[in-house]
Motif scaffolding. Structure first.
Motif, PDB file in Angstrom:
ATOM      1  N   ASN A   1       0.908 -13.820   2.221  1.00 26.84           N
ATOM      2  CA  ASN A   1       2.167 -14.410   2.665  1.00 26.84           C
ATOM      3  C   ASN A   1       2.171 -15.892   2.360  1.00 26.84           C
ATOM      4  O   ASN A   1       3.004 -16.619   2.838  1.00 26.84           O
ATOM      5  CB  ASN A   1       2.378 -14.154   4.153  1.00 26.84           C
TER       6      ASN A   1
ATOM      7  N   ARG B   1      -0.012   2.175   2.658  1.00 29.33           N
ATOM      8  CA  ARG B   1       0.592   0.859   2.907  1.00 29.33           C
ATOM      9  C   ARG B   1       1.596   1.013   4.051  1.00 29.33           C
ATOM     10  O   ARG B   1       2.325   2.004   4.104  1.00 29.33           O
ATOM     11  CB  ARG B   1       1.311   0.406   1.639  1.00 29.33           C
TER      12      ARG B   1
ATOM     13  N   LEU C   1       4.718  -0.704   6.475  1.00 32.41           N
ATOM     14  CA  LEU C   1       5.734  -1.748   6.688  1.00 32.41           C
ATOM     15  C   LEU C   1       6.244  -1.657   8.121  1.00 32.41           C
ATOM     16  O   LEU C   1       6.640  -0.580   8.570  1.00 32.41           O
ATOM     17  CB  LEU C   1       6.894  -1.555   5.708  1.00 32.41           C
TER      18      LEU C   1
ATOM     19  N   ARG D   1       3.135  -4.860   5.304  1.00 34.79           N
ATOM     20  CA  ARG D   1       4.389  -5.556   4.999  1.00 34.79           C
ATOM     21  C   ARG D   1       5.127  -5.756   6.326  1.00 34.79           C
ATOM     22  O   ARG D   1       5.220  -4.806   7.118  1.00 34.79           O
ATOM     23  CB  ARG D   1       5.275  -4.725   4.063  1.00 34.79           C
TER      24      ARG D   1
ATOM     25  N   LEU E   1      10.594  -5.036  -0.229  1.00 40.11           N
ATOM     26  CA  LEU E   1       9.422  -5.593   0.446  1.00 40.11           C
ATOM     27  C   LEU E   1       8.256  -4.604   0.353  1.00 40.11           C
ATOM     28  O   LEU E   1       7.134  -4.967   0.003  1.00 40.11           O
ATOM     29  CB  LEU E   1       9.769  -5.904   1.907  1.00 40.11           C
ATOM     30  N   MET E   2       8.526  -3.340   0.660  1.00 45.51           N
ATOM     31  CA  MET E   2       7.461  -2.326   0.613  1.00 45.51           C
ATOM     32  C   MET E   2       6.851  -2.249  -0.783  1.00 45.51           C
ATOM     33  O   MET E   2       5.634  -2.179  -0.942  1.00 45.51           O
ATOM     34  CB  MET E   2       8.035  -0.957   1.020  1.00 45.51           C
TER      35      MET E   2
ATOM     36  N   ASN F   1       4.116  -8.959  -1.518  1.00 46.77           N
ATOM     37  CA  ASN F   1       3.969  -9.925  -0.432  1.00 46.77           C
ATOM     38  C   ASN F   1       3.902  -9.255   0.932  1.00 46.77           C
ATOM     39  O   ASN F   1       4.713  -8.381   1.237  1.00 46.77           O
ATOM     40  CB  ASN F   1       5.137 -10.908  -0.458  1.00 46.77           C
ATOM     41  N   THR F   2       2.967  -9.719   1.748  1.00 48.28           N
ATOM     42  CA  THR F   2       2.832  -9.114   3.074  1.00 48.28           C
ATOM     43  C   THR F   2       4.004  -9.465   3.982  1.00 48.28           C
ATOM     44  O   THR F   2       4.328  -8.733   4.894  1.00 48.28           O
ATOM     45  CB  THR F   2       1.571  -9.650   3.796  1.00 48.28           C
ATOM     46  N   GLY F   3       4.663 -10.616   3.758  1.00 49.13           N
ATOM     47  CA  GLY F   3       5.580 -11.152   4.734  1.00 49.13           C
ATOM     48  C   GLY F   3       4.785 -11.874   5.800  1.00 49.13           C
ATOM     49  O   GLY F   3       3.591 -12.142   5.600  1.00 49.13           O
TER      50      GLY F   3
END
Ligand SMILES: NC(=O)c1ccc[n+]([C@@H]2O[C@H](COP(=O)([O-])OP(=O)(O)OC[C@H]3O[C@@H](n4cnc5c(N)ncnc54)[C@H](O)[C@@H]3O)[C@@H](O)[C@H]2O)c1
Ligand SMILES: O=c1ccn([C@@H]2O[C@H](COP(=O)(O)OP(=O)(O)O[C@H]3OC[C@@H](O)[C@H](O)[C@H]3O)[C@@H](O)[C@H]2O)c(=O)[nH]1
Length: 343
Positions: free
Chosen positions: A4, A138, A140, A196, A254-255, A259-261
């Motif tokens: 991030n 992964r 989110l 995420r 985003l997924m 970027n992780t956020g």
């Protein structure tokens, strides 16, 4: 490795996904779990994920605020599965991606059983992180603009730590989501889980529960039924409203990105609640009255996302303006209420 940009990078390699996902002889499908997929945003996300024939979608939902009706077009589809499941209990399935949405979102519902709301945010997120750890999926999390509380910085960017009452009636939700974000980063740093985090700002659109209690659905249902629009005092408080198709696109970017956020996903168009009522009146029922009513404790006075990060890192920005989105929602509400427009 995804970052991030703030030294939150994991030191561990992510867990290996299942060998089937690296299929050599036949096309590998992506198996995607959507918790809370029977709800408003979740069901729109499912529609979009199902468009890709390589995706298998599994929804886990306890139907507290969601409904099978939102998913009726997919029930029986070979790439779709619906499980009645409460995320406060562990879930043992095999998946590649987890969109973790399960949590009541409307204040009247999250305040109805605050202890359950906290459990959903904390134990539910722990369970889904455990599933991500075991399967190498992964994950989110749909966090919220409410992590900024009653913000003293305006507009809000992701570096702002917020102004949250830890013991108020909204805390089960906003502190719950803050802990959920902490858990996500701890699993990322400690176990290398691919995470995420989306910080979602007020989202509206078709399929919101008619009695959901949130402001856009309230005003539209009131305007259609010829009932006064109930603006909670002072009426000058602001929100920024994002149409659901824009939201779903942002979540998927985003997924699927690097970027992780946390990353704000929302529409920066900011309106006072009086302005929102006036827009609904003008577009849906010019005869309807606007009245003011008491507000509830700790209502944030202003909210508007800074979406610089979403634009730069995801190449995403919302497309649907409020005045274009409201009529789309009106159509869906009229259908469900069985009230057509007066000639
Ligand atoms: N809509 C918004 O404006 C907004 C804004 C910020 C964040 N969010 C987040 O997005 C997500 C979806 O919100 P929404 O607007 O679609 O709300 P929603 O209430 O329509 O959907 C939530 C879904 O989660 C399910 N659920 C609740 N508790 C559960 C549990 N313990 N186990 C399994 N399922 C459970 C509900 O039955 C429902 O289907 C939530 O996490 C919410 O916090 C929404
Ligand atoms: O009938 C109503 C309902 C609400 N309101 C006002 O409208 C504003 C927005 O209220 P909502 O209940 O729609 O939603 P809030 O912005 O308070 O919370 C939302 O924020 C983001 C998400 O995490 C959640 O979906 C929800 O918590 C508040 O200022 C509220 O006082 C009205 O004026 N009239």
């Amino acid at each position: 490795m995804a970052s991030n940009g703030n030294n939150h990078v994991s030191t561990k390699p992510p867990p290996e996904p299942s060998p089937l996902r690296k299929a050599k002889f036949f096309q590998a499908n992506m198996r995607i779990l959507v918790t809370g997929g029977a709800g408003f945003i979740g069901s729109h996300l499912v529609d979009k994920l199902m468009e890709n024939e390589k995706n298998e979608v599994i929804v886990a939902d306890n139907y507290f605020t969601g409904s099978k009706d939102n998913l009726k077009k997919w029930i029986g589809h070979p790439r779709f599965e619906l499980i009645r499941h409460d995320v406060t209990e562990p879930l043992l399935i095999e998946v590649d991606q987890i969109y973790h949405l399960a949590c009541p979102a409307s204040p009247i519902f999250y305040k109805y059983n605050p202890v359950k709301t906290i459990k959903t945010n904390v134990i539910g997120t722990l369970n889904m992180l455990g599933l991500a750890k075991r399967t190498g999926a992964r994950i989110l999390l749909t966090s919220t603009s409410e992590v900024y509380g009653d913000p003293l910085v305006h507009p809000q960017d992701e570096t702002y730590w917020g102004n949250v009452n830890p013991i108020g009636v909204r805390s089960c939700y906003d502190e719950g989501k803050r802990v959920a974000e902490t858990l996500m980063f701890d699993y990322h740093r400690q176990h290398g889980i691919e995470i995420r985090i989306a910080r979602i700002f007020n989202t509206y659109g078709p399929r919101m529960n008619i009695d959901d209690g949130r402001v856009v659905s309230n005003f539209i249902a009131q305007a259609i039924r010829d009932e006064p629009l109930t603006v909670q005092l002072p009426g000058t408080q602001t929100r920024s409203f994002c149409y659901v198709s824009d939201m779903v696109n942002g979540l998927m970017r985003l997924m699927d990105g690097e970027n992780t956020g946390p990353i704000n996903i929302g529409n920066p168009g900011e309106f006072t609640m009086l302005e929102l009522a006036e827009n609904v009146k003008e577009l849906i029922n010019p005869e309807v009255k606007i009245i003011t009513v008491e507000n509830t404790p700790d209502d944030p006075r202003q909210r508007k996302p800074d979406i610089t990060k979403a634009k730069e890192l995801l190449g995403w920005e919302p497309k649907v303006k409020l005045r274009d989105g409201l009529p789309l929602m009106e159509e869906d509400f009229r259908d469900r209420l069985g009230i057509s427009r007066k000639k």
